[in-house]
Design an enzyme around this catalytic site. Structure first.
Site, PDB file in Angstrom:
ATOM      1  N   GLY A 281       5.034   4.525  -9.146  1.00  0.00           N
ATOM      2  CA  GLY A 281       5.829   3.320  -9.395  1.00  0.00           C
ATOM      3  C   GLY A 281       4.949   2.079  -9.313  1.00  0.00           C
ATOM      4  N   HIS A 282       4.041   2.045  -8.318  1.00  0.00           N
ATOM      5  CA  HIS A 282       3.128   0.897  -8.197  1.00  0.00           C
ATOM      6  C   HIS A 282       2.120   0.890  -9.355  1.00  0.00           C
ATOM      7  CE1 HIS A 282       4.154   1.482  -3.795  1.00  0.00           C
ATOM      8  NE2 HIS A 282       4.417   0.208  -3.957  1.00  0.00           N
TER       9      HIS A 282
ATOM     10  N   GLY B  86       0.818  -1.211   0.000  1.00  0.00           N
ATOM     11  CA  GLY B  86       0.000   0.000   0.000  1.00  0.00           C
ATOM     12  C   GLY B  86       0.851   1.259   0.000  1.00  0.00           C
TER      13      GLY B  86
ATOM     14  N   SER C 112       9.172   6.120  -3.857  1.00  0.00           N
ATOM     15  CA  SER C 112       9.112   5.191  -2.737  1.00  0.00           C
ATOM     16  C   SER C 112       8.051   5.691  -1.759  1.00  0.00           C
ATOM     17  CB  SER C 112      10.471   5.151  -2.030  1.00  0.00           C
ATOM     18  OG  SER C 112      10.325   4.585  -0.751  1.00  0.00           O
ATOM     19  N   SER C 113       7.360   4.752  -1.129  1.00  0.00           N
ATOM     20  CA  SER C 113       6.318   5.134  -0.163  1.00  0.00           C
ATOM     21  C   SER C 113       6.912   5.890   1.015  1.00  0.00           C
ATOM     22  CB  SER C 113       5.605   3.888   0.362  1.00  0.00           C
ATOM     23  OG  SER C 113       5.143   3.127  -0.716  1.00  0.00           O
TER      24      SER C 113
ATOM     25  N   LYS D 265      13.308  -1.386  -8.332  1.00  0.00           N
ATOM     26  CA  LYS D 265      13.936  -0.539  -7.311  1.00  0.00           C
ATOM     27  C   LYS D 265      14.468  -1.402  -6.169  1.00  0.00           C
ATOM     28  CE  LYS D 265      13.118   2.906  -3.893  1.00  0.00           C
ATOM     29  NZ  LYS D 265      12.740   2.008  -2.786  1.00  0.00           N
TER      30      LYS D 265
ATOM     31  N   GLN E 299      15.525  -7.745  -3.618  1.00  0.00           N
ATOM     32  CA  GLN E 299      14.249  -8.445  -3.376  1.00  0.00           C
ATOM     33  C   GLN E 299      13.810  -9.186  -4.640  1.00  0.00           C
ATOM     34  OE1 GLN E 299      10.574  -7.007  -1.176  1.00  0.00           O
ATOM     35  NE2 GLN E 299       9.968  -6.436  -3.246  1.00  0.00           N
TER      36      GLN E 299
HETATM   37  O1  PAF Z   1       8.015  -4.730  -2.121  1.00  0.00           O
HETATM   38  C1  PAF Z   1       7.067  -4.755  -1.286  1.00  0.00           C
HETATM   39  O2  PAF Z   1       6.228  -3.867  -1.237  1.00  0.00           O
HETATM   40  C2  PAF Z   1       6.994  -5.919  -0.300  1.00  0.00           C
HETATM   41  O3  PAF Z   1       8.259  -6.335   0.094  1.00  0.00           O
HETATM   42  C3  PAF Z   1       6.172  -7.110  -0.837  1.00  0.00           C
HETATM   43  C4  PAF Z   1       6.829  -7.740  -2.047  1.00  0.00           C
HETATM   44  C5  PAF Z   1       4.771  -6.642  -1.190  1.00  0.00           C
HETATM   45  C6  PAF Z   1       6.051  -8.187   0.245  1.00  0.00           C
HETATM   46  O4  PAF Z   1       5.422  -7.696   1.389  1.00  0.00           O
END
Ligand code: PAF
Length: 296
Positions: free
Chosen positions: A38-39, A33, A196-197, A160, A164
Site C-alpha cells: 500500500g505504501h 515505516g 496495514s502495517s 484507507k 485522516q
Molecule cells: O498514516 C500514517 O502513517 C501517519 O498517520 C502519518 C500520516 C505518517 C503521520 O504520522
C-alpha cells in the site's frame, strides 16, 4: 559456494534536518515505516506525479513513528520497525530520498511544536476522533511539522485512513498551506483485507476472519438505505466474531450523518466506514457507498 554481497542502496537516507534544503518542493509520502505494498503504491504514484511536472522534484518518503498520535502506549511500543526492508522497497518503487528523523529533530527539546487548530472533521464525526482521543491532534501536529521542514509541493496519503485524509485536506486548506493533497486508493490482499502495517499481529485464524471487513463493505451494495447498509455491515462483522466499534455510512467529506437531502439523492457523496477489533488488532476500512435501486 554462494557469496553473499551486501546490497548497496542508491536511495539517499537522511537523518538530519540540516540536509533537507535540496528536498524543497518535493513530492512527499509521509509514513511511519513498516512499509507494505500500500505504501509502495503511494511512492509509485508520487513518481508519476513528479514525472507529470516539468520541473524535476525529488520523491521523498519520511519514516517516523510519531509518538504524539498514539493514544495507547503499548501500540506505540510494539509498532513494527523495519528500516532496511523499507529503504529497499522505497528504492525499488522509485523514491529519491528517505527522511528518518530522530524524535529530537521533530520535537526539539525546549521547543514547543504547535498543534494547528483541529478542523471539525477531526472532532465532530464520532468515528476515529471518538475512539482514539488525541490521535488527530498528534497527526496534524506531525504532518504540519513535516510540511514545514520539507516544504513539499505535493503530498500523498492512503484512502484507507479516510478520516485522516479528510482531516489533512481540511487542515491544509484552513492553514492555506501551499501543498496539493492526493488521496490514493487502498491496496488489498487477495481476500480483500486492506493492507496495514498492523496486519502482522493477526493470528492465523484471526487473519482468515479479518476478510469479513471487506465482505461487510461489499454487503452495503445490495442495500437501498443507509440504515440497511449499516445493519448489513454489523451482521457480517459480528458473524465473523469481530467486535464492532463503528460501522456506518456518512457524508464522504464532513463524515457527518447523511441528511434527508443526501438521502433523497440517487447518488449521494457517501462513504461506508468500519472500525472493528479482532484479538489485539484494531482494523479500519472504508469504501464508497452507492444505494442500490430497490427491485420492483
Ligand atoms: O498514516 C500514517 O502513517 C501517519 O498517520 C502519518 C500520516 C505518517 C503521520 O504520522
Amino acid at each position: 559456494v554462494i557469496e553473499l554481497v551486501p546490497i548497496r542502496l542508491l536511495v539517499r537516507i537522511i537523518h538530519d534536518n540540516s540536509e533537507l534544503g535540496p528536498l524543497d518542493s518535493c513530492v512527499f509520502v509521509p509514513t511511519m515505516g513498516a512499509l507494505h505494498e500500500g505504501h509502495f503504491a503511494l511512492v509509485r504514484e508520487a513518481v508519476r506525479v513528479r514525472n507529470a511536472n516539468a520541473v524535476r522534484k525529488p520523491v521523498v518518503v519520511s519514516i517516523f513513528v510519531n509518538p504524539t498520535q498514539f493514544n495507547d502506549p503499548k501500540d506505540l511500543e510494539r509498532y513494527p520497525r523495519t528500516l532496511e526492508a523499507d529503504a529497499a522497497g522505497c528504492e525499488q518503487a522509485g523514491a529519491d530520498a528517505i527522511y528518518t528523523p530522530r524524535p529530537e529533530h521533530i520535537y526539539p527539546p525546549g521547543q514547543t511544536i504547535p498543534t494547528p487548530p483541529l478542523p471539525s472533521v477531526a472532532t465532530m464525526p464520532g468515528l476515529e476522533d471518538a475512539h482514539r482521543p488525541g490521535h488527530f491532534a498528534g497527526v496534524c501536529q506531525v504532518v504540519h511539522r513535516l510540511f514545514d521542514l520539507l516544504r513539499p509541493s505535493h503530498a500523498l496519503f492512503g484512502e484507507k485512513d479516510w478520516q485522516q485524509l479528510a482531516v489533512i485536506r481540511a487542515m491544509t486548506a484552513a492553514e492555506r498551506l501551499p501543498v496539493s493533497i492526493h488521496g490514493i486508493p487502498t491496496i488489498r490482499e487477495p481476500d480483500g483485507l486492506a493492507m496495514s502495517s498492523r496486519n502482522v499481529f493477526l493470528k492465523p485464524d484471526e487473519r482468515a476472519r479479518a476478510a469479513a471487513m471487506f465482505r461487510a463493505l461489499n454487503a452495503t451494495n445490495a442495500e437501498p438505505t443507509s440504515s440497511g447498509a449499516e445493519h448489513a455491515m454489523n451482521t457480517v462483522l459480528r458473524a465473523a466474531g469481530l467486535t464492532v466499534e463503528y460501522a456506518c455510512v456518512r457524508e464522504a467529506d464532513t463524515l457527518l450523518p447523511l441528511t434527508p437531502e443526501h438521502l433523497s439523492s440517487t447518488n449521494p457523496h457517501a462513504r461506508a466506514l468500519i472500525a472493528a477489533r479482532l484479538g489485539s488488532v484494531r482494523l479500519i476500512d472504508n469504501a464508497p457507498w452507492h444505494p442500490s435501486t430497490p427491485s420492483r
